[in-house]
Design a protein around this motif. Structure first.
Motif, PDB file in Angstrom:
ATOM      1  N   PRO A 139      84.190 -38.164  41.506  1.00 18.54           N
ATOM      2  CA  PRO A 139      84.698 -37.198  40.518  1.00 18.54           C
ATOM      3  C   PRO A 139      85.859 -37.759  39.699  1.00 18.54           C
ATOM      4  CG  PRO A 139      85.539 -36.671  42.695  1.00 18.54           C
ATOM      5  CD  PRO A 139      84.586 -37.803  42.894  1.00 18.54           C
ATOM      6  N   THR A 140      85.730 -37.708  38.373  1.00 20.52           N
ATOM      7  CA  THR A 140      86.827 -38.149  37.516  1.00 20.52           C
ATOM      8  C   THR A 140      87.871 -37.051  37.336  1.00 20.52           C
ATOM      9  OG1 THR A 140      85.555 -37.503  35.562  1.00 20.52           O
ATOM     10  CG2 THR A 140      85.409 -39.810  36.257  1.00 20.52           C
ATOM     11  N   GLU A 141      87.504 -35.807  37.617  1.00 23.16           N
ATOM     12  CA  GLU A 141      88.446 -34.693  37.617  1.00 23.16           C
ATOM     13  C   GLU A 141      88.639 -34.225  39.057  1.00 23.16           C
ATOM     14  OE1 GLU A 141      89.977 -33.855  34.917  1.00 23.16           O
ATOM     15  OE2 GLU A 141      88.732 -35.106  33.594  1.00 23.16           O
ATOM     16  N   LYS A 142      89.839 -33.767  39.382  1.00 26.83           N
ATOM     17  CA  LYS A 142      90.112 -33.313  40.746  1.00 26.83           C
ATOM     18  C   LYS A 142      89.247 -32.098  41.082  1.00 26.83           C
ATOM     19  CE  LYS A 142      95.008 -34.571  41.220  1.00 26.83           C
ATOM     20  NZ  LYS A 142      96.357 -34.037  41.508  1.00 26.83           N
ATOM     21  N   PRO A 143      88.445 -32.182  42.144  1.00 28.00           N
ATOM     22  CA  PRO A 143      87.697 -30.991  42.550  1.00 28.00           C
ATOM     23  C   PRO A 143      88.571 -29.997  43.316  1.00 28.00           C
ATOM     24  CG  PRO A 143      87.132 -32.844  43.956  1.00 28.00           C
ATOM     25  CD  PRO A 143      88.048 -33.374  42.892  1.00 28.00           C
ATOM     26  N   VAL A 144      89.675 -30.454  43.894  1.00 31.56           N
ATOM     27  CA  VAL A 144      90.609 -29.678  44.709  1.00 31.56           C
ATOM     28  C   VAL A 144      89.923 -29.200  45.986  1.00 31.56           C
ATOM     29  CG1 VAL A 144      92.306 -27.822  44.844  1.00 31.56           C
ATOM     30  CG2 VAL A 144      91.876 -28.949  42.668  1.00 31.56           C
ATOM     31  N   VAL A 145      88.875 -28.384  45.825  1.00 32.53           N
ATOM     32  CA  VAL A 145      88.060 -27.968  46.969  1.00 32.53           C
ATOM     33  C   VAL A 145      86.621 -28.362  46.668  1.00 32.53           C
ATOM     34  CG1 VAL A 145      87.357 -26.092  48.493  1.00 32.53           C
ATOM     35  CG2 VAL A 145      89.607 -26.016  47.399  1.00 32.53           C
ATOM     36  N   VAL A 146      86.044 -29.208  47.519  1.00 33.74           N
ATOM     37  CA  VAL A 146      84.688 -29.718  47.326  1.00 33.74           C
ATOM     38  C   VAL A 146      83.705 -28.762  47.992  1.00 33.74           C
ATOM     39  CG1 VAL A 146      83.141 -31.661  47.689  1.00 33.74           C
ATOM     40  CG2 VAL A 146      85.592 -32.063  47.321  1.00 33.74           C
ATOM     41  N   ALA A 147      82.644 -28.396  47.303  1.00 32.21           N
ATOM     42  CA  ALA A 147      81.657 -27.451  47.822  1.00 32.21           C
ATOM     43  C   ALA A 147      80.941 -28.027  49.044  1.00 32.21           C
ATOM     44  CB  ALA A 147      80.648 -27.093  46.749  1.00 32.21           C
TER      45      ALA A 147
END
Length: 462
Positions: A450-458
């Protein structure tokens, strides 16, 4: 003139000259064994107990896989869990406490990727002694360096107040940040310049009192519970400055002169600390408690409360997150916090905090986390509702929801803004050839980072 020693004294000195007198009481043969039990003796009996007899047990599918895969092991319905992963470990015939083995499966059968011991990063407040208030008015229990030695930067107190119950007038050497866990309360404080503050807070709201600022808390109708976080790992509730103790331990004549009253005003002062005690219910009209001086009241950016409950959460694939820090709550100059919801199977992404350690409180759910410490030490911990976690500055970790309910997690930093570094984003934004040469991962897979922070990954497959 030479004094002659008596025969008994001569005999005693002779004994002392060649050794010592055995003054020990005679052994009771019913309590102590024979000297024949020392070392090798052909008559010694060798126990032939079969330690392979551990009873019936089953291995979960994850225990049969390669240990480095490290899937979570849910032992909750396993009758006789064993410390086995892949080709690692072996059986345990006891002594043991199976209930704890079931709660902390990653301690019993750690992933093969764990190495060494990073120190303890988990404490259950259920193990903390409860300090009880007066007349069933409430209680508190705390976590500090005494029980979690690595948590040097922060400590926590879980406190319950019954309806009308007070946390008495007091102040601390440490600064106090709080999250309301349930119910509602009225908080009050007086600043050093005489400005006053009073506000009502409810579930999800936060407050902050700087070090040395005197304040009080009273539960409103229905009572309340809140989590207090202090910026000193050695903080203890027992070292708080209490109004009752200050009045009790200063001369009454001095108090009378200082407060412009007669000495008789102190005839009925409390006998020792009040701590938590029942009181007159607060008036519904908060303006009736808004006492002021010429300095006026604290307002705007000086306010000691922030109604975090009314802030919308940012929704992501695996849950949600919302942040409160000095950018929106200026008075709490070094407290930054995130309230994170992690759906079942989802993952608070692998990350670290570059400016502060992280003090965490698990409000609900069941989770696990691996803490990595350089150069090559890693330990996996299990967390349940009511547990505290502590992750030192810059040491990587994740939080994985391994239960059936949402994990709600409070992350608190000692920093002027909330910040973390995402492992996934770091690798995705690093030139791919460097990542390929370093980790031997294919270009195809690197393109998925991910190039953007997912913060919480599904959760996988969702």
């Amino acid at each position: 003139m030479v004094k002659h020693l008596s025969v008994p004294r001569l005999a005693l000195l002779s004994l002392l000259a060649i050794g010592s007198v055995d003054c020990a009481p005679a052994s009771n043969p019913g309590l102590r064994g024979s000297e024949d039990l020392l070392g090798y003796n052909p008559t010694n009996v060798l126990s032939q107990e079969n330690t392979d007899d551990v009873g019936d047990y089953e291995l979960l599918p994850g225990q049969k896989e390669d240990a480095d895969i490290g899937e979570y092991l849910d032992f909750s319905n396993v009758e006789n869990p064993q410390p086995i992963r892949g080709s690692k470990g072996g059986t345990d015939p006891g002594p043991r406490t199976p209930a704890l083995d079931k709660l902390f499966s990653d301690r019993l059968a750690p992933p093969g990727t764990d190495k060494g011991d990073v120190g303890n990063a988990q404490w259950s407040l259920a193990l903390s002694k409860v300090k009880q208030g007066k007349q069933n008015a409430g209680w508190s229990r705390q976590q500090n360096e005494n029980v979690l030695p690595d948590a040097e930067a922060m400590a926590g107190v879980d406190m319950r107040l019954e309806p009308g119950g007070y946390r008495e007038l007091h102040w601390h050497v440490a600064s106090e940040w709080a999250l309301m866990l349930n119910g509602s309360a009225r908080v009050q404080a007086v600043q050093e310049d005489g400005k006053t503050f009073v506000d009502d807070v409810s579930k999800g709201d936060v407050w902050f009192f700087p070090a040395g600022v005197p304040h009080s808390i009273q539960a409103l109708e229905g009572g309340c519970e809140f989590m207090l976080v202090f910026d000193d790992g050695s903080f203890s509730e027992d070292n708080t400055f209490l109004a009752s103790e200050i009045i009790a331990h200063n001369p009454k004549s001095v108090l009378a002169q200082n407060l412009n009253v007669n000495v008789s005003a102190f005839d009925n002062i409390p006998d020792g600390e009040l701590f938590i005690f029942p009181g007159t219910p607060a008036p519904k009209d908060i303006e009736k408690q808004n006492v002021t001086s010429s300095a006026g009241t604290l307002q705007g950016k000086e306010s000691y409360t922030y109604h975090f409950s009314e802030q919308e959460a940012h929704e992501v694939a695996g849950g949600s997150v919302k942040i409160v820090d000095p950018l929106t709550f200026p008075i709490a100059s070094k407290f930054s916090a995130a309230l994170v919801t992690i759906k079942p199977g989802a993952l608070r992404e692998m990350h670290w905090h570059p400016h502060s350690p992280e003090w965490s409180f698990f409000i609900s759910g069941t989770a696990r986390a691996t803490l990595f410490k350089p150069p090559n030490t890693a330990t996996t911990f299990d967390y349940h509702a009511g547990d505290v976690g502590y992750f030192p500055q810059s040491e990587s970790h994740y939080v994985q929801n391994v239960g059936d309910d949402d994990v709600i997690l409070l992350e608190v930093l000692q920093a002027d803004h909330f910040a973390d570094i995402s492992l996934g984003q770091w690798l995705a934004l690093t030139p791919h050839q460097i990542v390929k040469d370093t980790l031997n991962i294919s270009e195809e897979d690197i393109n998925k980072f991910p190039t953007e922070k997912p913060v919480v990954v599904a959760a996988v497959g969702s």
